[in-house]
Motif scaffolding. Sequence first.
Motif, PDB file in Angstrom:
ATOM      1  N   VAL A 189       5.369  22.515  -4.057  1.00 29.28           N
ATOM      2  CA  VAL A 189       5.412  23.302  -5.284  1.00 29.28           C
ATOM      3  C   VAL A 189       4.003  23.395  -5.861  1.00 29.28           C
ATOM      4  O   VAL A 189       3.066  22.754  -5.381  1.00 29.28           O
ATOM      5  CB  VAL A 189       6.357  22.662  -6.320  1.00 29.28           C
ATOM      6  N   ALA A 190       3.871  24.214  -6.900  1.00 31.36           N
ATOM      7  CA  ALA A 190       2.603  24.301  -7.612  1.00 31.36           C
ATOM      8  C   ALA A 190       2.303  22.971  -8.297  1.00 31.36           C
ATOM      9  O   ALA A 190       3.223  22.243  -8.673  1.00 31.36           O
ATOM     10  CB  ALA A 190       2.656  25.428  -8.639  1.00 31.36           C
ATOM     11  N   PRO A 191       1.027  22.622  -8.468  1.00 36.45           N
ATOM     12  CA  PRO A 191       0.683  21.323  -9.063  1.00 36.45           C
ATOM     13  C   PRO A 191       1.325  21.131 -10.434  1.00 36.45           C
ATOM     14  O   PRO A 191       1.302  22.012 -11.285  1.00 36.45           O
ATOM     15  CB  PRO A 191      -0.847  21.386  -9.174  1.00 36.45           C
ATOM     16  N   VAL A 192       1.920  19.943 -10.624  1.00 42.14           N
ATOM     17  CA  VAL A 192       2.466  19.554 -11.919  1.00 42.14           C
ATOM     18  C   VAL A 192       1.470  18.580 -12.519  1.00 42.14           C
ATOM     19  O   VAL A 192       1.449  17.394 -12.182  1.00 42.14           O
ATOM     20  CB  VAL A 192       3.862  18.921 -11.770  1.00 42.14           C
ATOM     21  N   TRP A 193       0.637  19.061 -13.419  1.00 46.09           N
ATOM     22  CA  TRP A 193      -0.502  18.278 -13.885  1.00 46.09           C
ATOM     23  C   TRP A 193      -0.089  17.129 -14.788  1.00 46.09           C
ATOM     24  O   TRP A 193      -0.872  16.186 -14.988  1.00 46.09           O
ATOM     25  CB  TRP A 193      -1.486  19.185 -14.615  1.00 46.09           C
ATOM     26  N   LEU A 194       1.097  17.147 -15.333  1.00 50.38           N
ATOM     27  CA  LEU A 194       1.546  16.068 -16.217  1.00 50.38           C
ATOM     28  C   LEU A 194       2.238  14.941 -15.460  1.00 50.38           C
ATOM     29  O   LEU A 194       2.677  13.968 -16.074  1.00 50.38           O
ATOM     30  CB  LEU A 194       2.506  16.605 -17.280  1.00 50.38           C
ATOM     31  N   TRP A 195       2.323  15.060 -14.136  1.00 51.33           N
ATOM     32  CA  TRP A 195       3.037  14.067 -13.341  1.00 51.33           C
ATOM     33  C   TRP A 195       2.103  13.389 -12.350  1.00 51.33           C
ATOM     34  O   TRP A 195       1.032  13.903 -12.015  1.00 51.33           O
ATOM     35  CB  TRP A 195       4.192  14.716 -12.593  1.00 51.33           C
ATOM     36  N   LEU A 196       2.579  12.256 -11.859  1.00 47.56           N
ATOM     37  CA  LEU A 196       1.857  11.487 -10.859  1.00 47.56           C
ATOM     38  C   LEU A 196       2.598  11.515  -9.532  1.00 47.56           C
ATOM     39  O   LEU A 196       3.823  11.646  -9.486  1.00 47.56           O
ATOM     40  CB  LEU A 196       1.694  10.033 -11.302  1.00 47.56           C
ATOM     41  N   ASN A 197       1.842  11.356  -8.470  1.00 50.54           N
ATOM     42  CA  ASN A 197       2.423  11.198  -7.148  1.00 50.54           C
ATOM     43  C   ASN A 197       2.141   9.779  -6.679  1.00 50.54           C
ATOM     44  O   ASN A 197       0.989   9.353  -6.633  1.00 50.54           O
ATOM     45  CB  ASN A 197       1.821  12.207  -6.168  1.00 50.54           C
ATOM     46  N   ALA A 198       3.195   9.027  -6.397  1.00 50.11           N
ATOM     47  CA  ALA A 198       3.042   7.646  -5.930  1.00 50.11           C
ATOM     48  C   ALA A 198       2.863   7.650  -4.420  1.00 50.11           C
ATOM     49  O   ALA A 198       3.701   8.172  -3.693  1.00 50.11           O
ATOM     50  CB  ALA A 198       4.258   6.808  -6.312  1.00 50.11           C
ATOM     51  N   CYS A 199       1.756   7.091  -3.965  1.00 50.19           N
ATOM     52  CA  CYS A 199       1.447   7.052  -2.536  1.00 50.19           C
ATOM     53  C   CYS A 199       1.907   5.724  -1.965  1.00 50.19           C
ATOM     54  O   CYS A 199       1.412   4.664  -2.362  1.00 50.19           O
ATOM     55  CB  CYS A 199      -0.049   7.233  -2.304  1.00 50.19           C
ATOM     56  N   GLU A 200       2.823   5.768  -1.052  1.00 50.02           N
ATOM     57  CA  GLU A 200       3.332   4.533  -0.442  1.00 50.02           C
ATOM     58  C   GLU A 200       2.399   4.006   0.623  1.00 50.02           C
ATOM     59  O   GLU A 200       2.455   2.850   0.971  1.00 50.02           O
ATOM     60  CB  GLU A 200       4.713   4.788   0.175  1.00 50.02           C
ATOM     61  N   THR A 201       1.540   4.881   1.164  1.00 46.04           N
ATOM     62  CA  THR A 201       0.669   4.467   2.271  1.00 46.04           C
ATOM     63  C   THR A 201      -0.771   4.383   1.839  1.00 46.04           C
ATOM     64  O   THR A 201      -1.683   4.660   2.577  1.00 46.04           O
ATOM     65  CB  THR A 201       0.783   5.469   3.430  1.00 46.04           C
ATOM     66  N   GLY A 202      -0.990   4.005   0.558  1.00 44.17           N
ATOM     67  CA  GLY A 202      -2.353   3.917   0.058  1.00 44.17           C
ATOM     68  C   GLY A 202      -3.026   2.648   0.469  1.00 44.17           C
ATOM     69  O   GLY A 202      -2.722   2.005   1.457  1.00 44.17           O
ATOM     70  N   GLY A 203      -4.025   2.278  -0.346  1.00 48.17           N
ATOM     71  CA  GLY A 203      -4.831   1.117  -0.016  1.00 48.17           C
ATOM     72  C   GLY A 203      -4.056  -0.163  -0.018  1.00 48.17           C
ATOM     73  O   GLY A 203      -4.512  -1.161   0.501  1.00 48.17           O
ATOM     74  N   GLY A 204      -2.842  -0.192  -0.596  1.00 49.92           N
ATOM     75  CA  GLY A 204      -2.097  -1.422  -0.623  1.00 49.92           C
ATOM     76  C   GLY A 204      -1.374  -1.723   0.662  1.00 49.92           C
ATOM     77  O   GLY A 204      -0.751  -2.746   0.812  1.00 49.92           O
ATOM     78  N   ALA A 205      -1.419  -0.806   1.644  1.00 45.00           N
ATOM     79  CA  ALA A 205      -0.728  -1.034   2.895  1.00 45.00           C
ATOM     80  C   ALA A 205      -1.387  -2.150   3.667  1.00 45.00           C
ATOM     81  O   ALA A 205      -2.566  -2.410   3.582  1.00 45.00           O
ATOM     82  CB  ALA A 205      -0.733   0.250   3.731  1.00 45.00           C
ATOM     83  N   GLU A 206      -0.568  -2.831   4.458  1.00 41.38           N
ATOM     84  CA  GLU A 206      -1.111  -3.898   5.280  1.00 41.38           C
ATOM     85  C   GLU A 206      -2.034  -3.291   6.327  1.00 41.38           C
ATOM     86  O   GLU A 206      -1.773  -2.231   6.876  1.00 41.38           O
ATOM     87  CB  GLU A 206       0.035  -4.654   5.989  1.00 41.38           C
ATOM     88  N   PRO A 207      -3.122  -3.948   6.648  1.00 41.62           N
ATOM     89  CA  PRO A 207      -4.000  -3.433   7.664  1.00 41.62           C
ATOM     90  C   PRO A 207      -3.345  -3.464   9.024  1.00 41.62           C
ATOM     91  O   PRO A 207      -2.447  -4.253   9.287  1.00 41.62           O
ATOM     92  CB  PRO A 207      -5.213  -4.395   7.610  1.00 41.62           C
ATOM     93  N   ALA A 208      -3.807  -2.580   9.880  1.00 41.37           N
ATOM     94  CA  ALA A 208      -3.259  -2.539  11.225  1.00 41.37           C
ATOM     95  C   ALA A 208      -3.532  -3.844  11.941  1.00 41.37           C
ATOM     96  O   ALA A 208      -4.505  -4.542  11.691  1.00 41.37           O
ATOM     97  CB  ALA A 208      -3.876  -1.377  12.013  1.00 41.37           C
ATOM     98  N   ALA A 209      -2.636  -4.182  12.841  1.00 41.43           N
ATOM     99  CA  ALA A 209      -2.781  -5.442  13.553  1.00 41.43           C
ATOM    100  C   ALA A 209      -4.062  -5.456  14.362  1.00 41.43           C
ATOM    101  O   ALA A 209      -4.442  -4.475  14.994  1.00 41.43           O
ATOM    102  CB  ALA A 209      -1.575  -5.663  14.470  1.00 41.43           C
ATOM    103  N   THR A 210      -4.731  -6.558  14.348  1.00 47.12           N
ATOM    104  CA  THR A 210      -5.980  -6.693  15.074  1.00 47.12           C
ATOM    105  C   THR A 210      -5.708  -7.015  16.528  1.00 47.12           C
ATOM    106  O   THR A 210      -4.895  -7.878  16.848  1.00 47.12           O
ATOM    107  CB  THR A 210      -6.817  -7.825  14.448  1.00 47.12           C
ATOM    108  N   PRO A 211      -6.335  -6.328  17.477  1.00 44.54           N
ATOM    109  CA  PRO A 211      -6.139  -6.645  18.875  1.00 44.54           C
ATOM    110  C   PRO A 211      -6.547  -8.078  19.172  1.00 44.54           C
ATOM    111  O   PRO A 211      -7.483  -8.622  18.575  1.00 44.54           O
ATOM    112  CB  PRO A 211      -7.059  -5.643  19.597  1.00 44.54           C
ATOM    113  N   THR A 212      -5.855  -8.698  20.072  1.00 44.04           N
ATOM    114  CA  THR A 212      -6.146 -10.079  20.450  1.00 44.04           C
ATOM    115  C   THR A 212      -7.105 -10.097  21.609  1.00 44.04           C
ATOM    116  O   THR A 212      -6.841  -9.519  22.656  1.00 44.04           O
ATOM    117  CB  THR A 212      -4.842 -10.806  20.841  1.00 44.04           C
TER     118      THR A 212
END
Length: 610
Positions: A189-212
């Motif tokens: 839709v067109a931008p709703v400037w009075l609302w927020l979009n919650a990002c589930e995959t933002g910086g709070g996501a767990e980092p990808a598994a490190t190769p062993t």
Amino acid sequence: MEEWIGQWWHRAITHLAEPQRTHVQVALKDMQRSISLLYRAGGGDAAVRVTPVAASRHGGPRHWLQKVAGSGLRSAMPELDAQTLALPPAISVFDSVELNRDLYLWLAALASVFEPTGDWIADNRAATARALQRFAGLRERHHRLTAAHLAQRPLLSSLRAKDAPWEAAIQAALRGEEHTALFVTPREVAPVWLWLNACETGGGAEPAATPTPSNGTSEEEPASSSLDAHRRRARNVKHQPSRNAMLLAAKTDSLTSWSELVRLDRGTDDSADDNASAAANDMDTLSLARSEQTTASRVRFDLDLPSASADDLPLGPGTKTPEWDWRRNELRPDYCALQCVVARTGEPYRPPAHLQATARRVRRRLEILQAAPRWHKAQVSGDEIDIDAWVRFQSEACGGNIHSDTPPVYAHRQRTERSLATLLLADLSLSTDAYATSNARVIDVIREALYVFGSALSGTGDAFEILGFSSVRRQHVRIQHIKGFHEPWSDAIHTRIGALKPGFYTRMGAAVRDATQRLSARPERQRLLLVLTDGKPNDIDVYEGRYGLEDTRHAIQEARAAGLIPFCVTIDHEAHQYLPMLFGAQGYALVHRPQDLVKHLTQAWTTLTS
């Protein structure tokens, strides 16, 4: 000529399609402090930082000029995740500067009470009701913003059949009316400037598994550095091992475009891509994936760590300290390895004459302050009225509490023996190698401050210790021993101060915990922990952003719980964005001119111990 005409046409048609509205524009940098204050006052997480957001694609209608110009497809829409409140870098949505400024404040209030559940419309309706209840003074502003924004929304008759129900539900939700339950995303839709979009995959996501690695050990890889200050949506992806190892990327055509990651074997190098920022701006979501190469399969040199023969001398076998992981909400025991080191014997440090004069002057000042009588408050008799005690007494009396005939509402001056221990913890990371003034580096200013401060404290007779800290990942946190509690102030200490050199990174939480353990063992009644730094906590593994801030805050809380008084002195001009979260609003001092570091450090110590 053809290229010049094309560029001129692009600028002209883009300007006609989307004219610049600088006369009503409000910049985020001008509102950032107000936004942060309102967000935290409403109960927002203190670790969430306010940052500009990059433009992303939306589904709003476009007029014919925008279609000709190829614009109107992307807008900088507000987003919220576990680490950032990402707002447009500038807002010129409305025809009034006041409304555009109010929009920033409203988004801060909305974010402070936002609780995402996955339903974009329902989440924003519920958050709007909570924000208006918590910030009653914003009701009139929100009413004006809603009326102005509804006037900008597209007409239902001008939309396609599948888009009209979505737009009708949004407009009804903005008015506070009931609407048909529909699942819609901001991209449709067109931008709703009075609302927020919650990002589930933002910086709070767990980092990808490190190769062993092949040797069975696991090593944390450095986190990728951000291209610029804009916050972009990202997601972690995990690719299966490639079965077509001989498939190579064709270079028959050089197309100036980019898309999602394709699993091809490519040559890698360390050179920067000049188009990386433009590519990131044009992609709605950045996919983050780790390389399949392990540490053992690469030739790798760690240029940070010096050889054993050139490094400082270790003191003891080293210790382990825990670290707070805010994502798991747990204190990970024995997570960091600390090694205390001392500089090798070198040339004696000979401070310049003006620095020695400053040290003598500060020392005399502290000696006078130590000998002066001090105010003792809340006494039953004294020379003056203790205003705080009097106000407290009157408040309790009005509440019905019965006091004696001699209430403790006086203050008097008296000479008493002081019981004080101070530990000064100095940041020695590589960032201190930068120039603070035209002729002095940050490390030079810190070295001078340590010399003057140590010389002054040695004249008071109070116990004090001076340490430095730096780190290279959690496995190598360095505690630089400069002066211990039981060591006298001598030429050997001066030599260690002169031998200080910058290097490595800033794992502040581990250093604060080690200092807390040392200072907690002291018998003095008043124990002061001073932290001297030039920037926020960071390291080359996961210890950056909110992770580093949360761990440091947890370490400071542990210090306060142990009865210590932590205080920070910094020369970082952006300290007001994160130090109130770590040390409290009154728990730090910002030095605007690095050459005044000695003065502010002494003033902070004098104020805290008086």
